[in-house]
Design a protein around this motif. Structure first.
Motif, PDB file in Angstrom:
ATOM      1  N   UNK A 138       0.831  -1.206   0.000  1.00 52.15           N
ATOM      2  CA  UNK A 138       0.000   0.000   0.000  1.00 52.15           C
ATOM      3  C   UNK A 138       0.865   1.254   0.000  1.00 52.15           C
ATOM      4  N   UNK A 139       0.398   2.285  -0.671  1.00 53.43           N
ATOM      5  CA  UNK A 139       1.116   3.567  -0.626  1.00 53.43           C
ATOM      6  C   UNK A 139       0.768   4.307   0.669  1.00 53.43           C
ATOM      7  N   UNK A 140       1.445   3.945   1.753  1.00 50.54           N
ATOM      8  CA  UNK A 140       1.073   4.446   3.074  1.00 50.54           C
ATOM      9  C   UNK A 140       1.150   5.962   3.183  1.00 50.54           C
ATOM     10  N   UNK A 141       2.138   6.585   2.529  1.00 46.48           N
ATOM     11  CA  UNK A 141       2.229   8.042   2.595  1.00 46.48           C
ATOM     12  C   UNK A 141       0.983   8.670   1.964  1.00 46.48           C
ATOM     13  N   UNK A 142       0.537   8.120   0.840  1.00 47.50           N
ATOM     14  CA  UNK A 142      -0.672   8.621   0.191  1.00 47.50           C
ATOM     15  C   UNK A 142      -1.882   8.451   1.109  1.00 47.50           C
ATOM     16  N   UNK A 143      -1.999   7.297   1.723  1.00 49.14           N
ATOM     17  CA  UNK A 143      -3.135   7.017   2.603  1.00 49.14           C
ATOM     18  C   UNK A 143      -3.147   7.994   3.780  1.00 49.14           C
ATOM     19  N   UNK A 144      -1.999   8.217   4.403  1.00 47.00           N
ATOM     20  CA  UNK A 144      -1.937   9.150   5.531  1.00 47.00           C
ATOM     21  C   UNK A 144      -2.240  10.571   5.085  1.00 47.00           C
ATOM     22  N   UNK A 145      -1.682  10.966   3.947  1.00 49.08           N
ATOM     23  CA  UNK A 145      -1.932  12.323   3.447  1.00 49.08           C
ATOM     24  C   UNK A 145      -3.405  12.505   3.098  1.00 49.08           C
ATOM     25  N   UNK A 146      -3.998  11.512   2.480  1.00 52.54           N
ATOM     26  CA  UNK A 146      -5.403  11.557   2.092  1.00 52.54           C
ATOM     27  C   UNK A 146      -6.308  11.673   3.322  1.00 52.54           C
ATOM     28  N   UNK A 147      -6.025  10.868   4.337  1.00 55.61           N
ATOM     29  CA  UNK A 147      -6.814  10.906   5.570  1.00 55.61           C
ATOM     30  C   UNK A 147      -6.618  12.217   6.326  1.00 55.61           C
ATOM     31  N   UNK A 148      -5.404  12.739   6.303  1.00 58.85           N
ATOM     32  CA  UNK A 148      -5.143  14.011   6.982  1.00 58.85           C
ATOM     33  C   UNK A 148      -5.843  15.158   6.259  1.00 58.85           C
ATOM     34  N   UNK A 149      -5.855  15.119   4.948  1.00 55.48           N
ATOM     35  CA  UNK A 149      -6.590  16.123   4.172  1.00 55.48           C
ATOM     36  C   UNK A 149      -8.083  16.057   4.497  1.00 55.48           C
ATOM     37  N   UNK A 150      -8.601  14.869   4.612  1.00 58.92           N
ATOM     38  CA  UNK A 150     -10.004  14.678   4.991  1.00 58.92           C
ATOM     39  C   UNK A 150     -10.270  15.284   6.373  1.00 58.92           C
ATOM     40  N   UNK A 151      -9.381  15.028   7.320  1.00 57.77           N
ATOM     41  CA  UNK A 151      -9.543  15.580   8.667  1.00 57.77           C
ATOM     42  C   UNK A 151      -9.444  17.100   8.663  1.00 57.77           C
ATOM     43  N   UNK A 152      -8.567  17.644   7.824  1.00 59.18           N
ATOM     44  CA  UNK A 152      -8.467  19.100   7.710  1.00 59.18           C
ATOM     45  C   UNK A 152      -9.772  19.708   7.209  1.00 59.18           C
ATOM     46  N   UNK A 153     -10.337  19.110   6.180  1.00 60.67           N
ATOM     47  CA  UNK A 153     -11.596  19.622   5.635  1.00 60.67           C
ATOM     48  C   UNK A 153     -12.735  19.505   6.645  1.00 60.67           C
ATOM     49  N   UNK A 154     -12.797  18.372   7.346  1.00 60.40           N
ATOM     50  CA  UNK A 154     -13.847  18.200   8.345  1.00 60.40           C
ATOM     51  C   UNK A 154     -13.662  19.142   9.529  1.00 60.40           C
ATOM     52  N   UNK A 155     -12.407  19.413   9.902  1.00 61.50           N
ATOM     53  CA  UNK A 155     -12.154  20.373  10.981  1.00 61.50           C
ATOM     54  C   UNK A 155     -12.615  21.763  10.584  1.00 61.50           C
ATOM     55  N   UNK A 156     -12.320  22.144   9.360  1.00 64.21           N
ATOM     56  CA  UNK A 156     -12.735  23.456   8.866  1.00 64.21           C
ATOM     57  C   UNK A 156     -14.259  23.575   8.879  1.00 64.21           C
TER      58      UNK A 156
END
Length: 67
Positions: A16-34
């Motif tokens: 799995x592309x773990x860096x992509x997965x972490x970045x994708x999930x963090x982007x999701x959390x950023x949007x939900x936080x906003x």
């Protein structure tokens, strides 16, 4: 978004592309936080801010910057 990324990890396993997965999930959390900050929902803002911190640690570990 998170369902997609965790499905990717489930399907690909160790390849799995773990860096992509972490970045994708963090982007999701950023949007939900906003969105939760705009709605003035402190509990949901705190929850997603926590997931941003988890995502940063995950990206540091995936990039071998934190052991």
């Amino acid at each position: 978004m998170r369902i997609f990324s965790f499905s990717l990890v489930s399907w690909l396993g160790p390849q799995s592309p773990f860096m992509f997965v972490w970045a994708f999930n963090t982007l999701d959390a950023l949007m939900l936080s906003w969105c939760s900050a705009l709605k003035r929902d402190p509990a949901y803002t705190l929850l997603n801010t926590f997931w941003i911190l988890v995502g940063v640690v995950g990206m540091l570990r995936a990039g071998n910057l934190l052991h």
